[in-house]
Design an enzyme around this catalytic site. Structure first.
Site, mmCIF file in Angstrom:
data_model
loop_
_atom_site.group_PDB
_atom_site.id
_atom_site.type_symbol
_atom_site.label_atom_id
_atom_site.label_comp_id
_atom_site.label_asym_id
_atom_site.label_seq_id
_atom_site.Cartn_x
_atom_site.Cartn_y
_atom_site.Cartn_z
ATOM 1 N N GLU A 54 -3.059 -5.754 -11.040
ATOM 2 C CA GLU A 54 -2.128 -6.815 -10.670
ATOM 3 C C GLU A 54 -1.001 -6.224 -9.808
ATOM 4 O O GLU A 54 -0.308 -5.301 -10.255
ATOM 5 C CB GLU A 54 -1.528 -7.419 -11.951
ATOM 6 C CG GLU A 54 -0.697 -8.642 -11.706
ATOM 7 C CD GLU A 54 0.079 -9.022 -12.978
ATOM 8 O OE1 GLU A 54 1.050 -9.759 -12.851
ATOM 9 O OE2 GLU A 54 -0.299 -8.544 -14.077
ATOM 10 N N GLY A 58 10.841 7.946 3.478
ATOM 11 C CA GLY A 58 10.655 9.010 2.492
ATOM 12 C C GLY A 58 11.917 9.412 1.758
ATOM 13 O O GLY A 58 12.027 10.535 1.260
ATOM 14 N N SER A 59 12.881 8.493 1.652
ATOM 15 C CA SER A 59 14.095 8.861 0.912
ATOM 16 C C SER A 59 13.786 9.028 -0.582
ATOM 17 O O SER A 59 14.372 9.882 -1.245
ATOM 18 C CB SER A 59 15.224 7.847 1.140
ATOM 19 O OG SER A 59 14.926 6.619 0.546
ATOM 20 N N ASN A 60 12.852 8.248 -1.099
ATOM 21 C CA ASN A 60 12.446 8.469 -2.497
ATOM 22 C C ASN A 60 11.729 9.807 -2.640
ATOM 23 O O ASN A 60 11.968 10.537 -3.603
ATOM 24 C CB ASN A 60 11.556 7.321 -2.981
ATOM 25 C CG ASN A 60 12.364 6.137 -3.472
ATOM 26 O OD1 ASN A 60 13.023 6.213 -4.510
ATOM 27 N ND2 ASN A 60 12.359 5.050 -2.712
ATOM 28 N N MET A 113 3.139 1.620 1.853
ATOM 29 C CA MET A 113 3.164 0.189 2.113
ATOM 30 C C MET A 113 1.759 -0.385 2.342
ATOM 31 O O MET A 113 1.484 -1.042 3.342
ATOM 32 C CB MET A 113 4.064 -0.097 3.327
ATOM 33 C CG MET A 113 5.489 0.386 3.159
ATOM 34 S SD MET A 113 6.288 -0.262 1.665
ATOM 35 C CE MET A 113 6.647 -1.907 2.235
ATOM 36 N N HIS A 156 9.288 -0.165 -7.090
ATOM 37 C CA HIS A 156 9.376 -1.467 -6.429
ATOM 38 C C HIS A 156 10.836 -1.907 -6.434
ATOM 39 O O HIS A 156 11.503 -1.828 -7.466
ATOM 40 C CB HIS A 156 8.509 -2.481 -7.193
ATOM 41 C CG HIS A 156 8.496 -3.823 -6.541
ATOM 42 N ND1 HIS A 156 7.797 -4.076 -5.387
ATOM 43 C CD2 HIS A 156 9.135 -4.975 -6.854
ATOM 44 C CE1 HIS A 156 7.986 -5.329 -5.031
ATOM 45 N NE2 HIS A 156 8.797 -5.907 -5.902
ATOM 46 N N LEU A 209 -3.763 -1.689 -2.519
ATOM 47 C CA LEU A 209 -4.826 -0.755 -2.887
ATOM 48 C C LEU A 209 -6.003 -1.506 -3.495
ATOM 49 O O LEU A 209 -5.815 -2.518 -4.187
ATOM 50 C CB LEU A 209 -4.282 0.252 -3.902
ATOM 51 C CG LEU A 209 -3.171 1.149 -3.339
ATOM 52 C CD1 LEU A 209 -2.384 1.801 -4.469
ATOM 53 C CD2 LEU A 209 -3.745 2.199 -2.399
HETATM 54 C C1 GRF Z 1 11.794 1.612 -1.246
HETATM 55 O O1 GRF Z 1 12.695 0.557 -1.248
HETATM 56 C C2 GRF Z 1 10.728 1.374 -2.282
HETATM 57 O O2 GRF Z 1 11.200 0.693 -3.404
HETATM 58 C C3 GRF Z 1 9.748 0.527 -1.566
HETATM 59 O O3 GRF Z 1 9.717 1.039 -0.246
HETATM 60 C C4 GRF Z 1 10.961 1.664 0.037
HETATM 61 C C5 GRF Z 1 10.659 3.063 0.466
HETATM 62 O O4 GRF Z 1 11.787 3.740 0.926
HETATM 63 N N1 GRF Z 1 8.465 0.544 -2.229
HETATM 64 P P1 GRF Z 1 11.704 5.304 1.233
HETATM 65 O O5 GRF Z 1 10.569 5.501 2.219
HETATM 66 O O6 GRF Z 1 11.478 6.018 -0.051
HETATM 67 O O7 GRF Z 1 13.026 5.627 1.871
#
Ligand code: GRF
Length: 222
Positions: free
Chosen positions: A151, A20-22, A98, A117, A101
């Site tokens: 896609e 969940g860093s994003n 991950m 991505h 869908l």
């Molecule tokens: C990131 O590298 C994102 O691009 C990919 O999964 C990873 C998720 O990282 N889809 P986080 O859970 O946000 O740390």
């Protein structure tokens, strides 16, 4: 930070599976979004996802919908849609979610479903992107925020950031460098979306009606 659904102009639902860093970078930049835009719910398919703790720490509600409790992908995605739709989101953000869908899911949220991505799409859709970039001797790697279409990793590109690949990089080092850029571009893409600045024409994203992508490709040099 969260608001009640009566006052919410622009609820955002974020789906996660892991660290969940994003998600954290999006939480930290919520004040940059159009007023009324806020994360109304974080949903994880994985009960162990660290991102759930990040959300709770910021006062954001969380739900786990564990894919292991469902017999197949269509039934899982159907349950996920029911839950998501309770929050009437104007935007659904996949932040390290991950799972593949179903087309039903993707078309249900068409135009309001985005993903990040870790590659410079259209290069390296799918998994192991950093290793593949290194093995191919690429000089640049990066990340892409895009609309989700049927896609896999193939929808219109909103923003990309590139980083150099160092001669002695391993995939973890490269992943770390790319992830730092992900944390810049995902909140920015969401900001633009909430401000209504993005349109899609002929499968291409325009920012403020402009196709020239100047602000949408960020190149980081050493
Ligand atoms: C990131 O590298 C994102 O691009 C990919 O999964 C990873 C998720 O990282 N889809 P986080 O859970 O946000 O740390």
């Amino acid at each position: 930070m969260s608001q009640s659904s009566e006052t919410a102009a622009f609820p955002i639902v974020v789906l996660i599976s892991g660290s969940g860093s994003n998600l954290q970078s999006i939480i930290d930049r919520q004040q940059d979004f159009e007023s009324g835009a806020y994360i109304s719910m974080v949903i994880s398919n994985n009960p162990e996802a660290h991102g759930l703790q990040r959300a709770r720490k910021s006062g954001i509600s969380t739900i786990v919908i564990n894919h292991r409790d469902y017999p197949d992908r269509p039934s899982y995605d159907a349950a996920l849609m029911v839950e998501i739709d309770r929050y009437q989101p104007k935007l659904v953000v996949l932040a390290g979610f991950m799972r593949l869908l179903t087309t039903d899911f993707v078309s249900h949220y068409s135009g309001r479903l985005i993903n990040i991505h870790p590659s410079l799409l259209p290069r390296y859709p799918g998994l192991n992107t950093h290793q593949r970039a290194i093995e191919n001797g690429d000089r640049k790697a990066g990340a892409t925020v895009h609309y989700v279409t049927a896609e896999v990793d193939g929808g219109p590109i909103i923003i990309q950031a590139s980083v150099p690949v160092a001669a002695d990089d391993n995939s973890q080092q490269l992943a770390q460098r790319v992830l730092a850029q992900e944390h810049h571009i995902y909140p920015r893409a969401i900001q633009w979306f909430t401000q209504g600045r993005l349109t899609v024409k002929d499968n291409k994203v325009l920012l403020d009606g402009d196709e020239s992508a100047q602000q949408r490709i960020i190149s980081n040099e050493i």
